[in-house]
Design a protein around this motif. Structure first.
Motif, PDB file in Angstrom:
ATOM      1  N   LEU A 148      33.434  38.747  46.541  1.00  0.00           N
ATOM      2  CA  LEU A 148      32.412  38.054  47.317  1.00  0.00           C
ATOM      3  C   LEU A 148      32.940  37.589  48.668  1.00  0.00           C
ATOM      4  O   LEU A 148      32.250  37.692  49.690  1.00  0.00           O
ATOM      5  N   ALA A 149      34.186  37.093  48.682  1.00  0.00           N
ATOM      6  CA  ALA A 149      34.772  36.620  49.940  1.00  0.00           C
ATOM      7  C   ALA A 149      34.885  37.745  50.963  1.00  0.00           C
ATOM      8  O   ALA A 149      34.714  37.528  52.168  1.00  0.00           O
TER       9      ALA A 149
ATOM     10  N   ILE B 162      36.895  33.844  38.459  1.00  0.00           N
ATOM     11  CA  ILE B 162      36.429  33.286  39.733  1.00  0.00           C
ATOM     12  C   ILE B 162      37.284  33.809  40.874  1.00  0.00           C
ATOM     13  O   ILE B 162      36.782  34.170  41.946  1.00  0.00           O
ATOM     14  N   LEU B 163      38.586  33.890  40.625  1.00  0.00           N
ATOM     15  CA  LEU B 163      39.525  34.368  41.633  1.00  0.00           C
ATOM     16  C   LEU B 163      39.214  35.803  42.040  1.00  0.00           C
ATOM     17  O   LEU B 163      39.222  36.140  43.231  1.00  0.00           O
ATOM     18  N   GLY B 164      38.947  36.659  41.055  1.00  0.00           N
ATOM     19  CA  GLY B 164      38.694  38.061  41.352  1.00  0.00           C
ATOM     20  C   GLY B 164      37.305  38.319  41.896  1.00  0.00           C
ATOM     21  O   GLY B 164      37.141  39.010  42.919  1.00  0.00           O
ATOM     22  N   ILE B 165      36.300  37.754  41.232  1.00  0.00           N
ATOM     23  CA  ILE B 165      34.913  38.041  41.603  1.00  0.00           C
ATOM     24  C   ILE B 165      34.503  37.308  42.878  1.00  0.00           C
ATOM     25  O   ILE B 165      33.939  37.891  43.802  1.00  0.00           O
ATOM     26  N   VAL B 166      34.800  36.007  42.920  1.00  0.00           N
ATOM     27  CA  VAL B 166      34.406  35.198  44.079  1.00  0.00           C
ATOM     28  C   VAL B 166      35.472  35.245  45.174  1.00  0.00           C
ATOM     29  O   VAL B 166      35.170  35.504  46.344  1.00  0.00           O
TER      30      VAL B 166
ATOM     31  N   LEU C  48      31.503  30.527  57.339  1.00  0.00           N
ATOM     32  CA  LEU C  48      32.930  30.333  57.593  1.00  0.00           C
ATOM     33  C   LEU C  48      33.490  29.212  56.720  1.00  0.00           C
ATOM     34  O   LEU C  48      34.590  29.342  56.155  1.00  0.00           O
ATOM     35  N   ILE C  49      32.755  28.133  56.599  1.00  0.00           N
ATOM     36  CA  ILE C  49      33.195  27.020  55.754  1.00  0.00           C
ATOM     37  C   ILE C  49      33.245  27.445  54.288  1.00  0.00           C
ATOM     38  O   ILE C  49      34.192  27.118  53.554  1.00  0.00           O
ATOM     39  N   ILE C  50      32.229  28.202  53.855  1.00  0.00           N
ATOM     40  CA  ILE C  50      32.232  28.705  52.475  1.00  0.00           C
ATOM     41  C   ILE C  50      33.440  29.603  52.244  1.00  0.00           C
ATOM     42  O   ILE C  50      34.115  29.515  51.207  1.00  0.00           O
ATOM     43  N   LEU C  51      33.735  30.460  53.211  1.00  0.00           N
ATOM     44  CA  LEU C  51      34.876  31.370  53.106  1.00  0.00           C
ATOM     45  C   LEU C  51      36.187  30.597  53.012  1.00  0.00           C
ATOM     46  O   LEU C  51      37.068  30.929  52.206  1.00  0.00           O
ATOM     47  N   ALA C  52      36.320  29.545  53.837  1.00  0.00           N
ATOM     48  CA  ALA C  52      37.534  28.728  53.799  1.00  0.00           C
ATOM     49  C   ALA C  52      37.681  28.033  52.447  1.00  0.00           C
ATOM     50  O   ALA C  52      38.786  27.941  51.896  1.00  0.00           O
ATOM     51  N   LEU C  53      36.563  27.548  51.910  1.00  0.00           N
ATOM     52  CA  LEU C  53      36.599  26.891  50.602  1.00  0.00           C
ATOM     53  C   LEU C  53      36.999  27.878  49.508  1.00  0.00           C
ATOM     54  O   LEU C  53      37.774  27.544  48.606  1.00  0.00           O
ATOM     55  N   ILE C  54      36.485  29.111  49.601  1.00  0.00           N
ATOM     56  CA  ILE C  54      36.801  30.124  48.591  1.00  0.00           C
ATOM     57  C   ILE C  54      38.268  30.517  48.664  1.00  0.00           C
ATOM     58  O   ILE C  54      38.998  30.477  47.665  1.00  0.00           O
ATOM     59  N   TRP C  55      38.720  30.929  49.859  1.00  0.00           N
ATOM     60  CA  TRP C  55      40.101  31.394  49.998  1.00  0.00           C
ATOM     61  C   TRP C  55      41.102  30.250  49.857  1.00  0.00           C
ATOM     62  O   TRP C  55      42.187  30.435  49.316  1.00  0.00           O
ATOM     63  N   GLY C  56      40.733  29.061  50.336  1.00  0.00           N
ATOM     64  CA  GLY C  56      41.630  27.928  50.185  1.00  0.00           C
ATOM     65  C   GLY C  56      41.786  27.490  48.743  1.00  0.00           C
ATOM     66  O   GLY C  56      42.801  26.898  48.361  1.00  0.00           O
ATOM     67  N   SER C  57      40.774  27.802  47.917  1.00  0.00           N
ATOM     68  CA  SER C  57      40.817  27.437  46.493  1.00  0.00           C
ATOM     69  C   SER C  57      41.545  28.474  45.647  1.00  0.00           C
ATOM     70  O   SER C  57      41.828  28.217  44.471  1.00  0.00           O
TER      71      SER C  57
ATOM     72  N   ALA D 205      37.700  42.451  40.850  1.00  0.00           N
ATOM     73  CA  ALA D 205      37.146  42.661  42.185  1.00  0.00           C
ATOM     74  C   ALA D 205      36.714  44.115  42.367  1.00  0.00           C
ATOM     75  O   ALA D 205      35.661  44.400  42.954  1.00  0.00           O
ATOM     76  N   ALA D 206      37.524  45.045  41.860  1.00  0.00           N
ATOM     77  CA  ALA D 206      37.199  46.467  41.988  1.00  0.00           C
ATOM     78  C   ALA D 206      35.931  46.810  41.217  1.00  0.00           C
ATOM     79  O   ALA D 206      35.089  47.588  41.686  1.00  0.00           O
ATOM     80  N   VAL D 207      35.774  46.234  40.024  1.00  0.00           N
ATOM     81  CA  VAL D 207      34.572  46.494  39.221  1.00  0.00           C
ATOM     82  C   VAL D 207      33.323  46.000  39.949  1.00  0.00           C
ATOM     83  O   VAL D 207      32.290  46.683  39.986  1.00  0.00           O
ATOM     84  N   ILE D 208      33.413  44.815  40.545  1.00  0.00           N
ATOM     85  CA  ILE D 208      32.266  44.257  41.261  1.00  0.00           C
ATOM     86  C   ILE D 208      31.897  45.112  42.474  1.00  0.00           C
ATOM     87  O   ILE D 208      30.714  45.317  42.780  1.00  0.00           O
ATOM     88  N   LEU D 209      32.904  45.629  43.179  1.00  0.00           N
ATOM     89  CA  LEU D 209      32.653  46.396  44.403  1.00  0.00           C
ATOM     90  C   LEU D 209      32.474  47.890  44.143  1.00  0.00           C
ATOM     91  O   LEU D 209      32.199  48.645  45.078  1.00  0.00           O
TER      92      LEU D 209
END
Length: 297
Positions: free
Chosen positions: A236-237, A228-232, A18-27, A52-56
């Motif tokens: 990933l998020a 980073i925005l798209g992939i992470v 949850l903390i990792i998710l908050a750090l990712i989305w908050g960034s 994001a689509a390519v990764i997924l």
């Protein structure tokens, strides 16, 4: 391993994720700001979705046959409302709006989810939840319409764009709840993103991208932020989000709503952004409103 130990390990893992998710989305808001400093807002928005689509895509291909064809249309709509349109709205807002303000306004999502569910999907809403909505929207009005002197005026039209994005998120959440309840969240995320990915790709490659700019030091660094925005921040998020839901349920996962504005605010301060006291009061009101809505029966 004893059952209590297993539960403790699951709880610890859920909090870490949850903390990792908050750090990712908050960034994500500061990453948007860095991206639009070099590329156009539509280019940033479309590139984020394409990556994001390519990764997924591998996940989407694997699980495509597990989802009925009758659901593909609604998955496409969810891709538009939950990913493509908000990506463009937040990117455009990032050209004129502090990233911290965008992060704060993003916290309105649970409020719009509740309102849309009540108005169009016949979901019951209690008086306590209505109170939470009113408190949250009071904070939103303060943030958008009050200047540092306390005068009532529309300070920045671009502040309405994150609000529009949260309306999209709210509608998307209700559509998923109503029409895709039997489909796994990870399947929904992968397929909906891959369904709208081609649209973002067509638009991206139709834009006039200056290759000299792309290959410059500024262009490469900005492209790194967008990647980073798209992939992470998106692909990933999404996977982390679904894992937290599996570990602790949607109520616990909704706690990320309170952490995202704090992370976004921290990045904004580090980047030299400043907020006045009215904006801090607005943020607290929005978070308080979301808290009341989530806790009310």
């Amino acid at each position: 391993m004893p059952l209590t130990r297993i539960k403790e390990n699951k709880t610890t893992l859920a909090w870490i994720l949850l903390i990792i998710l908050a750090l990712i989305w908050g960034s994500s808001f500061i990453l948007i700001k860095k991206g639009v400093a070099v590329y156009s807002a539509p280019q940033v928005g479309s590139l984020r979705i394409v990556l994001a689509a390519v990764i997924l895509l591998p996940l989407a291909i694997i699980h495509l046959t597990k989802v009925p064809r009758s659901k593909w249309g609604i998955l496409f709509i969810c891709g538009l409302l939950g990913n493509l349109i908000p990506s463009f709205l937040f990117s455009i807002a990032g050209t004129k709006l502090n990233s911290s303000v965008s992060g704060i306004l993003n916290a309105l999502t649970p409020l719009f989810t509740l309102i849309i569910g009540s108005l169009f999907f016949r979901k019951q809403i209690s008086m306590l939840k209505i109170t939470g909505i009113l408190v949250g929207f009071a904070g939103c009005v303060l943030l958008i319409f009050m200047n540092a002197s306390g005068n009532f005026q529309l300070n920045n039209y671009y502040a309405l764009l994150p609000v529009a994005a949260t309306i999209c998120y709210g509608l998307n959440g209700n559509l998923i709840s109503r029409y895709l309840a039997g489909i796994k969240p990870l399947h929904i995320a992968a397929l909906s993103l891959c369904f709208v990915g081609p649209l973002a790709g067509i638009y991206l490659f139709s834009t006039d991208i200056d290759m000299d700019l792309v290959l410059s030091s500024e262009g490469i660094s900005a492209l790194g932020f967008i990647s980073i925005l798209g992939i992470v921040g998106t692909a990933l998020a999404t996977i982390i989000f679904n894992k937290v839901i599996q570990l602790s349920g949607p109520l616990f996962t909704s706690s990320v709503t309170y952490l995202i504005p704090v992370v976004a605010l921290g990045w904004g301060i580090l980047d030299g952004e400043t907020l006045n006291w009215i904006q801090y009061v607005s943020m607290l009101a929005i978070i308080l409103g979301v808290y009341v809505v989530n806790k009310a029966k």
